[in-house]
Design a protein around this motif. Structure first.
Motif, PDB file in Angstrom:
ATOM      1  N   GLU A  56       0.813  -1.214   0.000  1.00  0.00           N
ATOM      2  CA  GLU A  56       0.000   0.000   0.000  1.00  0.00           C
ATOM      3  C   GLU A  56       0.849   1.268   0.000  1.00  0.00           C
ATOM      4  N   CYS A  57       1.999   1.231   0.664  1.00  0.00           N
ATOM      5  CA  CYS A  57       2.809   2.436   0.845  1.00  0.00           C
ATOM      6  C   CYS A  57       4.028   2.513  -0.085  1.00  0.00           C
ATOM      7  N   ASN A  58       4.424   1.396  -0.671  1.00  0.00           N
ATOM      8  CA  ASN A  58       5.609   1.322  -1.541  1.00  0.00           C
ATOM      9  C   ASN A  58       6.897   1.690  -0.807  1.00  0.00           C
ATOM     10  N   CYS A  59       6.935   1.449   0.479  1.00  0.00           N
ATOM     11  CA  CYS A  59       8.169   1.659   1.233  1.00  0.00           C
ATOM     12  C   CYS A  59       8.110   0.875   2.540  1.00  0.00           C
ATOM     13  N   VAL A  60       9.287   0.595   3.068  1.00  0.00           N
ATOM     14  CA  VAL A  60       9.442  -0.070   4.362  1.00  0.00           C
ATOM     15  C   VAL A  60      10.597   0.630   5.066  1.00  0.00           C
TER      16      VAL A  60
END
Length: 87
Positions: free
Chosen positions: A56-60
């Motif tokens: 959902e966010c395209n980042c970790v």
């Protein structure tokens, strides 16, 4: 009949090209979440929610804990009880 076969092949080619970016994103999320959850006590649960948040966010966030300010979307996701959703 030929028109049906041609249409089917066209749909097949288009759908396979649309699936490619999703699979690449999945590899990104899998590798980032593996690092993020490497020290988690409940690794399966951590990986499950990390992958959902990553998709959902395209980042970790980097590291195994904290650093959530690197990814505001990941940081701000809440579960139904109002607690942080993402590990």
């Amino acid at each position: 009949m030929k028109l049906f076969v041609a249409t089917f092949l066209l749909v097949l080619v288009l759908s396979s090209s649309l699936l490619q970016p999703t699979m690449a994103g999945s590899d990104f999320c899998d590798s980032k979440c593996a690092v993020r959850c490497s020290k988690a006590g409940l690794k399966d649960r951590c990986l499950k929610y990390c992958r959902i948040c990553c998709a959902e966010c395209n980042c970790v966030p980097s590291g195994t804990y904290g650093n959530k300010d690197e990814c505001p979307c990941y940081r701000d996701k809440k579960n139904s009880k109002g607690n942080p959703k993402c590990p």
